[in-house]
Write a protein that holds these residues in place. Sequence first.
Motif, PDB file in Angstrom:
ATOM      1  N   VAL A  46     -25.237  63.926 158.361  1.00 18.95           N
ATOM      2  CA  VAL A  46     -24.537  62.641 158.368  1.00 18.95           C
ATOM      3  C   VAL A  46     -23.677  62.456 159.625  1.00 18.95           C
ATOM      4  O   VAL A  46     -23.309  61.332 159.971  1.00 18.95           O
ATOM      5  N   ASP A  53     -18.153  73.302 163.843  1.00 14.77           N
ATOM      6  CA  ASP A  53     -19.046  73.551 162.708  1.00 14.77           C
ATOM      7  C   ASP A  53     -19.054  75.051 162.468  1.00 14.77           C
ATOM      8  O   ASP A  53     -18.771  75.837 163.387  1.00 14.77           O
ATOM      9  N   GLU A 106     -16.271  61.910 154.311  1.00 13.93           N
ATOM     10  CA  GLU A 106     -17.535  61.464 153.728  1.00 13.93           C
ATOM     11  C   GLU A 106     -17.474  61.469 152.196  1.00 13.93           C
ATOM     12  O   GLU A 106     -16.705  62.202 151.588  1.00 13.93           O
ATOM     13  N   LYS A 107     -18.325  60.655 151.599  1.00 11.25           N
ATOM     14  CA  LYS A 107     -18.469  60.676 150.147  1.00 11.25           C
ATOM     15  C   LYS A 107     -19.123  61.978 149.713  1.00 11.25           C
ATOM     16  O   LYS A 107     -19.863  62.543 150.516  1.00 11.25           O
ATOM     17  N   GLN A 118     -20.199  53.536 152.574  1.00 14.61           N
ATOM     18  CA  GLN A 118     -20.591  52.462 153.498  1.00 14.61           C
ATOM     19  C   GLN A 118     -21.353  51.326 152.834  1.00 14.61           C
ATOM     20  O   GLN A 118     -21.543  50.273 153.425  1.00 14.61           O
ATOM     21  N   TRP A 173     -25.859  74.747 149.742  1.00  9.69           N
ATOM     22  CA  TRP A 173     -24.735  74.113 149.029  1.00  9.69           C
ATOM     23  C   TRP A 173     -25.188  73.041 148.054  1.00  9.69           C
ATOM     24  O   TRP A 173     -24.433  72.623 147.184  1.00  9.69           O
TER      25      TRP A 173
HETATM   26  N1  LIG Z   1     -22.536  58.360 153.569  1.00  4.30           N
HETATM   27  C1  LIG Z   1     -23.801  58.786 153.549  1.00  4.30           C
HETATM   28  O1  LIG Z   1     -24.750  58.000 153.573  1.00  4.30           O
HETATM   29  C2  LIG Z   1     -24.083  60.252 153.496  1.00  4.30           C
HETATM   30  C3  LIG Z   1     -25.378  60.737 153.771  1.00  4.30           C
HETATM   31  C4  LIG Z   1     -25.588  62.114 153.736  1.00  4.30           C
HETATM   32  C5  LIG Z   1     -24.541  62.974 153.424  1.00  4.30           C
HETATM   33  N2  LIG Z   1     -23.309  62.447 153.130  1.00  4.30           N
HETATM   34  C6  LIG Z   1     -22.182  63.346 152.792  1.00  4.30           C
HETATM   35  O2  LIG Z   1     -21.783  64.000 154.001  1.00  4.30           O
HETATM   36  C7  LIG Z   1     -21.372  65.333 153.710  1.00  4.30           C
HETATM   37  C8  LIG Z   1     -22.250  66.301 154.511  1.00  4.30           C
HETATM   38  O3  LIG Z   1     -23.606  66.101 154.127  1.00  4.30           O
HETATM   39  P1  LIG Z   1     -24.803  66.464 155.147  1.00  4.30           P
HETATM   40  O4  LIG Z   1     -26.033  65.961 154.503  1.00  4.30           O
HETATM   41  O5  LIG Z   1     -24.466  66.037 156.526  1.00  4.30           O
HETATM   42  O6  LIG Z   1     -24.771  68.056 155.036  1.00  4.30           O
HETATM   43  P2  LIG Z   1     -25.390  69.117 156.053  1.00  4.30           P
HETATM   44  O7  LIG Z   1     -25.574  70.364 155.279  1.00  4.30           O
HETATM   45  O8  LIG Z   1     -26.531  68.527 156.802  1.00  4.30           O
HETATM   46  O9  LIG Z   1     -24.200  69.314 157.109  1.00  4.30           O
HETATM   47  C9  LIG Z   1     -22.971  69.895 156.774  1.00  4.30           C
HETATM   48  C10 LIG Z   1     -22.466  70.658 157.993  1.00  4.30           C
HETATM   49  O10 LIG Z   1     -21.157  71.151 157.697  1.00  4.30           O
HETATM   50  C11 LIG Z   1     -21.056  72.470 158.195  1.00  4.30           C
HETATM   51  N3  LIG Z   1     -20.013  73.167 157.467  1.00  4.30           N
HETATM   52  C12 LIG Z   1     -20.020  73.573 156.184  1.00  4.30           C
HETATM   53  N4  LIG Z   1     -18.837  74.134 155.866  1.00  4.30           N
HETATM   54  C13 LIG Z   1     -18.074  74.057 156.963  1.00  4.30           C
HETATM   55  C14 LIG Z   1     -16.751  74.472 157.258  1.00  4.30           C
HETATM   56  N5  LIG Z   1     -15.988  75.070 156.342  1.00  4.30           N
HETATM   57  N6  LIG Z   1     -16.272  74.235 158.506  1.00  4.30           N
HETATM   58  C15 LIG Z   1     -17.043  73.639 159.444  1.00  4.30           C
HETATM   59  N7  LIG Z   1     -18.317  73.241 159.221  1.00  4.30           N
HETATM   60  C16 LIG Z   1     -18.815  73.441 157.992  1.00  4.30           C
HETATM   61  C17 LIG Z   1     -22.452  73.065 158.012  1.00  4.30           C
HETATM   62  O11 LIG Z   1     -22.668  74.164 158.863  1.00  4.30           O
HETATM   63  C18 LIG Z   1     -23.343  71.856 158.338  1.00  4.30           C
HETATM   64  O12 LIG Z   1     -23.675  71.817 159.701  1.00  4.30           O
HETATM   65  C19 LIG Z   1     -21.491  65.494 152.206  1.00  4.30           C
HETATM   66  O13 LIG Z   1     -20.253  65.189 151.606  1.00  4.30           O
HETATM   67  C20 LIG Z   1     -22.536  64.456 151.836  1.00  4.30           C
HETATM   68  O14 LIG Z   1     -22.432  64.001 150.499  1.00  4.30           O
HETATM   69  C21 LIG Z   1     -23.064  61.133 153.185  1.00  4.30           C
END
Ligand SMILES: NC(=O)c1ccc[n+]([C@@H]2O[C@H](COP(=O)([O-])OP(=O)(O)OC[C@H]3O[C@@H](n4cnc5c(N)ncnc54)[C@H](O)[C@@H]3O)[C@@H](O)[C@H]2O)c1
Length: 433
Positions: A19, A40, A100-101, A129, A171
């Motif tokens: 995201v 990250d 983020e949600k 959003q 996760w």
């Molecule tokens: N608004 C939207 O449309 C939308 C879409 C997808 C995901 N999300 C939300 O965004 C968030 C992330 O989802 P994603 O799909 O991008 O996940 P993802 O797994 O693709 O990315 C998460 C990232 O966070 C990093 N990470 C994890 N713990 C960490 C920490 N303690 N410190 C630093 N980095 C850390 C991971 O290494 C990874 O790169 C979630 O809350 C998800 O629900 C929102």
Amino acid sequence: MTTDPDRVLRCALVGTGNVARLHAEAVAADPAARLVAVTDLSAEAARAFAEMHDVPAVHDDLEALLTSEHPDVVLICTPPAVHREQALAAFAAGAHVVVEKPPAPSLDELDDMRRAADAADRRLAVVFQQRTGTAAAHVKHLLDSGALGRPLIAQCQTLWFRDADYFAVPWRGRWSTEGGGTTLGHGIHQLDLLAFLLGDWASVEARMWRLDRETETEDASTATVRFAGGTVAQVVASTVSPRQTSSIRIDTQKATVTVDHLYGHGHENWAITPAPGFEHEAATWELPSREIPSGHAPLLHDVFTALRAGGPLPPTADAPARSLEIVIDLGGWWWMLTDEWRGLAVHRSADAVVWERQEGLLLDTVGPPESGLQIGRHAMALADGDDAAWIYFFSHPWWDGSEIADASDDLHRRSSVQRARLHVVDDVLVCVR
Ligand SMILES: NC(=O)c1ccc[n+]([C@@H]2O[C@H](COP(=O)([O-])OP(=O)(O)OC[C@H]3O[C@@H](n4cnc5c(N)ncnc54)[C@H](O)[C@@H]3O)[C@@H](O)[C@H]2O)c1
């Protein structure tokens, strides 16, 4: 809060996964902000992301980032389990937070974040959003103003498809790291838009299902939500639906409003169909000629504008608990109860949320005879081994006080709650501290 409407906000981003790209693109498109640093858990991922989005600094962790960059805004794009600790660190460093949600896996954690924001005189903006875009704003105005009459019945569907590969990310699909299943992770988008349009909820009756995916959490849920204004909504969330769609339909006294899309909506996704006899009013309901589709860019733009002006957050980014409450009431208990305990109803009352007796359960054993078992709206439970569970109880006049002597009579304060151990003995719910 210091304000400067012309200041370019220095943003930092934590969590450079899926995201994060949407945040980087939204910031890049906005002259009000600049992305100055990222971090990250995976240094490699952070470096690649920084290179791709032209971000000048990469840090080993959030602490190092906050210490050296002093950002104005931290964009939290990590999994939900770490949102609280990262938001608290950002507030302590004097930054605003866009998270983020879902903003947190539980209302308790979300409350900690909100308290920390208030204490630091910073803002906590949440990314839902789907609330954004000119069509949603227009429909909300029509509903709020009464132009469409009273909203009566609604449907809200999030029929998505997520296969085993999706859930292979460690996760996902686990209570401890994701905080919930498809209702919290996916359905919350449409549910949040529905609640943005219809307001506060009054009661939730729900069932959660694990139909096909190998997850700890549910892969589908079905619910009936009654809103405070009287609208009754049927809500379905699923990750097992091959032909994917996200949709809302609201039938009011004068019209049917629909939005059908997948991950974002523009004007072409919305329709307002007049009821017989109201055709002549339909011209006044037409969508505005200027179109902004929903997305991260309008959301972040509105948040940045509010932060620079020192004003309140826009409605598109505030009220982070509204849809989370519904989701938690919808499924908060599911994972800790055996089959026969599923399908409880939750009602919001003046005092507390009441879990109604259903399916022959003797839930009134621990509550006042007239109202049934009373549990706080934050009845999100904590796992404590496989066969035990904890639930939060509010103080209440009917309790003899021995178990909760130090509790406040403010039924809506999380600080006043006590943890109680839940036992099921001969079909009777018993709680012991
Ligand atoms: N608004 C939207 O449309 C939308 C879409 C997808 C995901 N999300 C939300 O965004 C968030 C992330 O989802 P994603 O799909 O991008 O996940 P993802 O797994 O693709 O990315 C998460 C990232 O966070 C990093 N990470 C994890 N713990 C960490 C920490 N303690 N410190 C630093 N980095 C850390 C991971 O290494 C990874 O790169 C979630 O809350 C998800 O629900 C929102």
